[in-house]
Motif scaffolding. Structure first.
Motif, PDB file in Angstrom:
ATOM      1  N   UNK A 282       0.848  -1.009  -0.292  1.00 41.75           N
ATOM      2  CA  UNK A 282       0.033   0.399  -0.129  1.00 41.75           C
ATOM      3  C   UNK A 282       0.898   1.285  -0.231  1.00 41.75           C
ATOM      4  N   UNK A 283       1.835   1.415   1.048  1.00 44.98           N
ATOM      5  CA  UNK A 283       3.045   2.583   1.128  1.00 44.98           C
ATOM      6  C   UNK A 283       3.883   2.959  -0.589  1.00 44.98           C
ATOM      7  N   UNK A 284       4.105   1.407  -1.172  1.00 40.46           N
ATOM      8  CA  UNK A 284       4.661   1.697  -2.228  1.00 40.46           C
ATOM      9  C   UNK A 284       3.616   1.642  -3.506  1.00 40.46           C
ATOM     10  N   UNK A 285       2.200   2.031  -3.228  1.00 40.41           N
ATOM     11  CA  UNK A 285       1.434   2.232  -3.932  1.00 40.41           C
ATOM     12  C   UNK A 285       1.227   3.639  -3.665  1.00 40.41           C
ATOM     13  N   UNK A 286       0.951   4.785  -2.719  1.00 38.56           N
ATOM     14  CA  UNK A 286       1.211   5.583  -2.958  1.00 38.56           C
ATOM     15  C   UNK A 286       2.645   6.537  -3.542  1.00 38.56           C
ATOM     16  N   UNK A 287       4.002   6.128  -2.952  1.00 31.41           N
ATOM     17  CA  UNK A 287       4.754   6.383  -3.411  1.00 31.41           C
ATOM     18  C   UNK A 287       4.735   6.853  -4.666  1.00 31.41           C
ATOM     19  N   UNK A 288       4.101   5.662  -5.369  1.00 28.92           N
ATOM     20  CA  UNK A 288       4.002   5.803  -7.240  1.00 28.92           C
ATOM     21  C   UNK A 288       3.091   6.839  -7.751  1.00 28.92           C
ATOM     22  N   UNK A 289       2.365   7.117  -6.833  1.00 29.92           N
ATOM     23  CA  UNK A 289       1.459   8.529  -7.328  1.00 29.92           C
ATOM     24  C   UNK A 289       2.347   9.754  -6.944  1.00 29.92           C
ATOM     25  N   UNK A 290       2.672  10.066  -5.287  1.00 35.92           N
ATOM     26  CA  UNK A 290       3.376  10.758  -5.245  1.00 35.92           C
ATOM     27  C   UNK A 290       4.585  11.727  -5.858  1.00 35.92           C
ATOM     28  N   UNK A 291       4.347  13.350  -5.386  1.00 36.80           N
ATOM     29  CA  UNK A 291       5.535  13.684  -5.722  1.00 36.80           C
ATOM     30  C   UNK A 291       6.607  13.496  -5.281  1.00 36.80           C
ATOM     31  N   UNK A 292       7.736  14.420  -5.510  1.00 36.68           N
ATOM     32  CA  UNK A 292       9.130  14.085  -5.058  1.00 36.68           C
ATOM     33  C   UNK A 292       8.598  13.867  -3.199  1.00 36.68           C
ATOM     34  N   UNK A 293       7.888  15.542  -3.081  1.00 35.56           N
ATOM     35  CA  UNK A 293       8.221  16.492  -1.735  1.00 35.56           C
ATOM     36  C   UNK A 293       6.731  14.824  -0.554  1.00 35.56           C
ATOM     37  N   UNK A 294       5.836  14.441  -1.258  1.00 38.98           N
ATOM     38  CA  UNK A 294       5.239  14.005  -0.626  1.00 38.98           C
ATOM     39  C   UNK A 294       5.931  12.385  -0.558  1.00 38.98           C
ATOM     40  N   UNK A 295       6.924  11.831  -1.506  1.00 42.50           N
ATOM     41  CA  UNK A 295       7.865  10.645  -1.169  1.00 42.50           C
ATOM     42  C   UNK A 295       8.792  10.959   0.255  1.00 42.50           C
ATOM     43  N   UNK A 296       9.232  11.949   0.089  1.00 43.85           N
ATOM     44  CA  UNK A 296       9.896  12.371   1.449  1.00 43.85           C
ATOM     45  C   UNK A 296       8.636  12.292   2.178  1.00 43.85           C
ATOM     46  N   UNK A 297       7.505  12.723   2.467  1.00 42.18           N
ATOM     47  CA  UNK A 297       7.440  13.278   3.718  1.00 42.18           C
ATOM     48  C   UNK A 297       6.528  11.700   3.646  1.00 42.18           C
ATOM     49  N   UNK A 298       6.250  10.586   2.806  1.00 42.14           N
ATOM     50  CA  UNK A 298       6.001   9.257   3.489  1.00 42.14           C
ATOM     51  C   UNK A 298       7.269   8.575   3.425  1.00 42.14           C
ATOM     52  N   UNK A 299       8.269   9.410   2.955  1.00 41.93           N
ATOM     53  CA  UNK A 299       9.442   7.817   4.043  1.00 41.93           C
ATOM     54  C   UNK A 299      10.025   7.629   5.195  1.00 41.93           C
ATOM     55  N   UNK A 300       9.770   9.865   4.976  1.00 36.72           N
ATOM     56  CA  UNK A 300      10.124  10.456   6.945  1.00 36.72           C
ATOM     57  C   UNK A 300       9.224   9.424   7.785  1.00 36.72           C
TER      58      UNK A 300
END
Length: 345
Positions: A282-300
């Protein structure tokens, strides 16, 4: 006693007509007899079904040949469920339209199943890789250890049993019912269904020729997938299917717990692993659709939640340094010496 060799085609790609004759010859040549051989075409748009009909008419032997063609494309899971309803035997062997079974595949598989006292719910075999032209290459499956045949290992990592060499007991269908229609890979669901109750049985001798070509449904990052866009498209194409597969594991564990309440503790441990894997996809799916900034926030956020560090590193590589990720996967797949040799050419 009858076995079934089911030849199923899951999509509308126009390549099976080049391989189907060899696949049928492999099924018809089985030394164990008599077999019920079910050949089902999922509404292909090329000459596949015409070749199937012609080869079935030409067959002279003791096997019972049954051919079907769906009026519309059902997709993998619905098509396979449709075939399994027609199969009558105790042991069911799967075979794809682009692979070739050795003549003794059914006999060796059935013999191994009998040796288990018919307790094993799924058996799979090693395969030798062939290319588009039928030229032989190496073995498909790396070394298999006993722990890799358990549900715990397969949920945490990936099922080592692939559909091209898979055989299942009819009991597995009776216990768990049809496959969920939204799954993208039957061989990521069926082996775990079986291993939930009994470890899988592995036959080390190759009994199938697995054909590797550009239209294979399963791809290997770093080997079949070599570019960033190709990698992202692959993840996107399979993302929702992986979520459906994890949810299927959880449902299957609930079914098993209801059928075998004395093993509840074991099933709950496995369900915890399956929920963890569901969270990852599910997280990987979110990362796929996210912008670079959103990806950074998800990973943090995942770091603060103490998500597995290895998984975090994998996501960083995939979404921020994909070329390094693909190189690493190629190294892991091919081996250091072979990999360096390829890079130096």
């Amino acid at each position: 006693m009858k076995n079934e060799a089911a030849d199923y085609i899951s999509d509308k790609h126009l390549y099976h007509e080049h391989y189907i004759r060899a696949a049928l010859e492999g099924a018809f040549s089985q030394t164990y007899q008599p077999l019920e051989i079910i050949i089902s075409d999922d509404c292909s748009e090329d000459e596949t079904f015409n070749i199937i009909q012609r080869q079935a008419r030409l067959y002279r032997g003791n096997h019972q040949i049954r051919t079907y063609r769906n009026p519309c494309n059902l997709g993998l899971a619905r098509h396979l469920n449709h075939i399994l309803k027609k199969a009558k035997g105790e042991l069911i062997l799967f075979a794809a339209g682009d692979d070739i079974s050795y003549p003794d595949r059914t006999a060796k598989t059935y013999e191994a199943w009998l040796s288990s006292g018919k307790k094993t719910l799924a058996i799979f075999t090693q395969a030798r890789v062939i290319d588009h032209y039928g030229r032989r290459h190496g073995l498909f499956i790396p070394e298999v250890t006993s722990k890799m045949l358990t549900a715990e290992w397969m949920i945490k990592h990936y099922p080592v049993a692939h559909g091209f060499g898979l055989a299942i007991s009819r009991q597995l269908i009776e216990l768990f019912g049809p496959l969920p229609e939204d799954i993208s890979r039957e061989d990521v669901v069926i082996p775990i269904r079986a291993a939930i109750l009994e470890p899988l049985l592995y036959l080390e001798k190759p009994l199938v020729y697995y054909r590797r070509h550009s239209q294979n449904l399963s791809k290997v990052p770093g080997v079949d997938i070599v570019g960033k866009n190709e990698l992202f498209n692959y993840i996107k194409r399979h993302s929702k299917g992986h979520i459906a597969i994890c949810r299927s594991w959880i449902r299957d564990l609930t079914v098993a717990e209801r059928l075998f309440p004395t093993k509840r503790e074991k099933f709950e441990i496995l369900r915890r692993y399956a929920r963890e894997k569901l969270h990852y996809v599910v997280i990987e799916d979110r990362l796929l659709e996210a912008t670079p900034i959103q990806r950074f926030k998800i990973l943090v956020g995942e770091y603060l939640c103490k998500t597995n560090r290895k998984k975090l590193l994998e996501w960083v590589l995939i979404f921020h340094i994909p070329t390094l990720y693909l190189s690493y996967k190629k190294y892991r797949r091919c081996g250091l010496v072979k990999y360096l040799g390829l890079r130096l050419k």
